[in-house]
Design a protein around this motif. Structure first.
Motif, PDB file in Angstrom:
ATOM      1  N   ALA A   8       0.867  -1.162   0.000  1.00 37.17           N
ATOM      2  CA  ALA A   8       0.000   0.000   0.000  1.00 37.17           C
ATOM      3  C   ALA A   8       0.911   1.220   0.000  1.00 37.17           C
ATOM      4  CB  ALA A   8      -0.903  -0.002   1.227  1.00 37.17           C
ATOM      5  N   HIS A   9       0.368   2.381  -0.387  1.00 32.69           N
ATOM      6  CA  HIS A   9       1.192   3.577  -0.539  1.00 32.69           C
ATOM      7  C   HIS A   9       0.496   4.796   0.055  1.00 32.69           C
ATOM      8  CE1 HIS A   9       3.772   1.412  -3.373  1.00 32.69           C
ATOM      9  NE2 HIS A   9       2.646   0.848  -3.768  1.00 32.69           N
ATOM     10  N   LEU A  10       1.297   5.706   0.597  1.00 33.86           N
ATOM     11  CA  LEU A  10       0.794   6.968   1.123  1.00 33.86           C
ATOM     12  C   LEU A  10       1.695   8.108   0.655  1.00 33.86           C
ATOM     13  CD1 LEU A  10      -0.028   6.034   4.827  1.00 33.86           C
ATOM     14  CD2 LEU A  10      -1.662   6.443   2.969  1.00 33.86           C
ATOM     15  N   PRO A  11       1.094   9.279   0.385  1.00 34.79           N
ATOM     16  CA  PRO A  11       1.901  10.446   0.040  1.00 34.79           C
ATOM     17  C   PRO A  11       2.362  11.169   1.301  1.00 34.79           C
ATOM     18  CG  PRO A  11      -0.412  11.010  -0.130  1.00 34.79           C
ATOM     19  CD  PRO A  11      -0.342   9.545   0.257  1.00 34.79           C
ATOM     20  N   VAL A  12       3.594  11.707   1.267  1.00 31.76           N
ATOM     21  CA  VAL A  12       4.124  12.446   2.407  1.00 31.76           C
ATOM     22  C   VAL A  12       4.823  13.710   1.922  1.00 31.76           C
ATOM     23  CG1 VAL A  12       4.387  10.351   3.799  1.00 31.76           C
ATOM     24  CG2 VAL A  12       6.327  11.192   2.491  1.00 31.76           C
ATOM     25  N   ASP A  33      14.999   5.275  -1.315  1.00 32.92           N
ATOM     26  CA  ASP A  33      15.770   6.043  -2.294  1.00 32.92           C
ATOM     27  C   ASP A  33      15.489   7.513  -2.025  1.00 32.92           C
ATOM     28  OD1 ASP A  33      13.335   6.678  -3.571  1.00 32.92           O
ATOM     29  OD2 ASP A  33      13.614   5.188  -5.143  1.00 32.92           O
ATOM     30  N   GLU A  34      15.744   8.395  -2.973  1.00 35.67           N
ATOM     31  CA  GLU A  34      15.615   9.836  -2.713  1.00 35.67           C
ATOM     32  C   GLU A  34      14.201  10.283  -2.364  1.00 35.67           C
ATOM     33  OE1 GLU A  34      17.360  12.381  -5.651  1.00 35.67           O
ATOM     34  OE2 GLU A  34      19.185  11.178  -5.740  1.00 35.67           O
ATOM     35  N   GLU A  35      13.185   9.726  -3.013  1.00 38.33           N
ATOM     36  CA  GLU A  35      11.806  10.201  -2.816  1.00 38.33           C
ATOM     37  C   GLU A  35      10.865   9.155  -2.252  1.00 38.33           C
ATOM     38  OE1 GLU A  35      10.843  11.439  -6.767  1.00 38.33           O
ATOM     39  OE2 GLU A  35      11.795  13.388  -6.531  1.00 38.33           O
ATOM     40  N   THR A  36      11.367   7.968  -1.979  1.00 39.20           N
ATOM     41  CA  THR A  36      10.502   6.860  -1.577  1.00 39.20           C
ATOM     42  C   THR A  36      11.144   6.052  -0.457  1.00 39.20           C
ATOM     43  OG1 THR A  36       9.956   6.663  -3.929  1.00 39.20           O
ATOM     44  CG2 THR A  36       9.147   4.939  -2.499  1.00 39.20           C
ATOM     45  N   GLU A  42       4.425  -6.707   7.468  1.00 43.48           N
ATOM     46  CA  GLU A  42       4.803  -8.068   7.850  1.00 43.48           C
ATOM     47  C   GLU A  42       6.004  -8.411   6.993  1.00 43.48           C
ATOM     48  OE1 GLU A  42       1.790 -11.300   8.715  1.00 43.48           O
ATOM     49  OE2 GLU A  42       0.647  -9.958   7.422  1.00 43.48           O
ATOM     50  N   GLU A  43       7.146  -8.560   7.631  1.00 42.95           N
ATOM     51  CA  GLU A  43       8.380  -8.752   6.874  1.00 42.95           C
ATOM     52  C   GLU A  43       8.273  -9.930   5.905  1.00 42.95           C
ATOM     53  OE1 GLU A  43      13.195  -8.676   7.437  1.00 42.95           O
ATOM     54  OE2 GLU A  43      11.901  -8.487   9.196  1.00 42.95           O
ATOM     55  N   GLY A  44       8.611  -9.658   4.659  1.00 49.91           N
ATOM     56  CA  GLY A  44       8.561 -10.665   3.617  1.00 49.91           C
ATOM     57  C   GLY A  44       7.178 -10.895   3.043  1.00 49.91           C
ATOM     58  N   LYS A  45       6.169 -10.195   3.594  1.00 55.09           N
ATOM     59  CA  LYS A  45       4.792 -10.406   3.128  1.00 55.09           C
ATOM     60  C   LYS A  45       4.142  -9.128   2.600  1.00 55.09           C
ATOM     61  CE  LYS A  45       3.555 -14.279   6.086  1.00 55.09           C
ATOM     62  NZ  LYS A  45       2.576 -14.765   7.042  1.00 55.09           N
ATOM     63  N   SER A  46       4.218  -8.042   3.367  1.00 55.43           N
ATOM     64  CA  SER A  46       3.527  -6.819   2.938  1.00 55.43           C
ATOM     65  C   SER A  46       4.301  -5.595   3.427  1.00 55.43           C
ATOM     66  CB  SER A  46       2.092  -6.779   3.475  1.00 55.43           C
ATOM     67  OG  SER A  46       2.088  -6.779   4.885  1.00 55.43           O
ATOM     68  N   TRP A  47       4.232  -4.541   2.607  1.00 61.42           N
ATOM     69  CA  TRP A  47       4.933  -3.322   2.989  1.00 61.42           C
ATOM     70  C   TRP A  47       4.145  -2.087   2.638  1.00 61.42           C
ATOM     71  CZ3 TRP A  47      10.037  -4.085  -0.227  1.00 61.42           C
ATOM     72  CH2 TRP A  47       9.780  -4.066  -1.588  1.00 61.42           C
ATOM     73  N   LEU A  48       4.586  -0.987   3.230  1.00 53.72           N
ATOM     74  CA  LEU A  48       3.982   0.324   3.037  1.00 53.72           C
ATOM     75  C   LEU A  48       4.998   1.222   2.358  1.00 53.72           C
ATOM     76  CD1 LEU A  48       1.878   2.563   3.579  1.00 53.72           C
ATOM     77  CD2 LEU A  48       2.920   2.831   5.843  1.00 53.72           C
ATOM     78  N   GLY A  49       4.614   1.807   1.239  1.00 49.71           N
ATOM     79  CA  GLY A  49       5.474   2.750   0.534  1.00 49.71           C
ATOM     80  C   GLY A  49       5.087   4.185   0.866  1.00 49.71           C
ATOM     81  N   LEU A  50       6.071   4.990   1.227  1.00 47.60           N
ATOM     82  CA  LEU A  50       5.877   6.422   1.469  1.00 47.60           C
ATOM     83  C   LEU A  50       6.514   7.170   0.310  1.00 47.60           C
ATOM     84  CD1 LEU A  50       6.886   6.552   5.246  1.00 47.60           C
ATOM     85  CD2 LEU A  50       4.601   6.234   4.272  1.00 47.60           C
ATOM     86  N   TRP A  51       5.760   8.052  -0.305  1.00 42.29           N
ATOM     87  CA  TRP A  51       6.204   8.783  -1.501  1.00 42.29           C
ATOM     88  C   TRP A  51       6.201  10.273  -1.226  1.00 42.29           C
ATOM     89  CZ3 TRP A  51       7.228   6.209  -6.195  1.00 42.29           C
ATOM     90  CH2 TRP A  51       7.007   4.828  -6.144  1.00 42.29           C
ATOM     91  N   GLU A  52       7.388  10.882  -1.241  1.00 43.72           N
ATOM     92  CA  GLU A  52       7.504  12.324  -1.009  1.00 43.72           C
ATOM     93  C   GLU A  52       7.069  13.076  -2.266  1.00 43.72           C
ATOM     94  OE1 GLU A  52      10.821  14.231   1.393  1.00 43.72           O
ATOM     95  OE2 GLU A  52      11.383  14.755  -0.664  1.00 43.72           O
ATOM     96  N   GLN A  57      -1.017  16.845  -0.381  1.00 45.03           N
ATOM     97  CA  GLN A  57      -2.020  17.901  -0.285  1.00 45.03           C
ATOM     98  C   GLN A  57      -3.402  17.445  -0.762  1.00 45.03           C
ATOM     99  OE1 GLN A  57      -0.287  21.119  -2.545  1.00 45.03           O
ATOM    100  NE2 GLN A  57       1.307  21.480  -1.037  1.00 45.03           N
ATOM    101  N   THR A  58      -3.497  16.265  -1.362  1.00 49.37           N
ATOM    102  CA  THR A  58      -4.777  15.723  -1.798  1.00 49.37           C
ATOM    103  C   THR A  58      -5.694  15.614  -0.591  1.00 49.37           C
ATOM    104  OG1 THR A  58      -3.681  14.435  -3.508  1.00 49.37           O
ATOM    105  CG2 THR A  58      -5.918  13.754  -2.915  1.00 49.37           C
TER     106      THR A  58
END
Length: 152
Positions: A8-12, A33-36, A42-52, A57-58
């Motif tokens: 899943a992903h969230l903007p930051v 990396d620079e923007e993410t 759950e390690e090896g199963k699911s992760w959360l992506g944060l995107w700068e 502002q949405t």
């Protein structure tokens, strides 16, 4: 075919600031990396992506900018204490005035809500075993009210 949620992903607004917040929640860094940045839910199963970026502002809507983390029933009962210990405040859900965790008998789950530094809606959630004779209840119940009702 589908086995679970992979990501899943969230903007930051500020990746470094948000990374510190999610570390406080106990999530483990997977990579950055620079923007993410990605954190294991759950390690090896699911992760959360944060995107700068400016997408933070949405305007919030339940279909956007929301993640629910699964916890146990007992952990959810103690969730506000735990959130307070990491200096995070609960927030009311929808039109509710209370920040206390609550049960949704008709859905068979319970929740408490809070926000990250960018206003993304976060939820701690668990499954609740609901007897058939109580599944019709659509009212959101406090844990205290639910436990009294479920005993009878």
């Amino acid at each position: 075919m589908i086995k679970g949620l992979y990501e899943a992903h969230l903007p930051v607004e500020n990746l470094d600031n948000s990374m510190e917040f999610y570390k406080k929640l106990g999530l483990k860094m997977a990579w950055r990396d620079e923007e993410t940045a990605f954190f294991w839910i759950e390690e090896g199963k699911s992760w959360l992506g944060l995107w700068e970026g400016n997408e933070y502002q949405t305007l919030y809507h339940p279909s956007l900018r929301h993640i629910a983390f699964q916890v146990s029933y007992e952990d959810l009962k103690e969730s506000l204490k735990w959130l307070g210990s990491i200096e995070v405040e609960g927030v009311p859900f929808g039109s509710r005035k209370s920040i206390e965790p609550f049960i949704r008998p008709n859905q068979g789950n319970a929740s408490v809500y809070f926000k990250d530094p960018d206003g993304n809606s976060l939820e701690l959630m668990c499954y609740v075993e609901v007897p058939n004779n109580l599944k019709h209840i659509t009212e959101k119940l406090s844990f205290e009210d639910w436990e009294k009702l479920a005993k009878n």
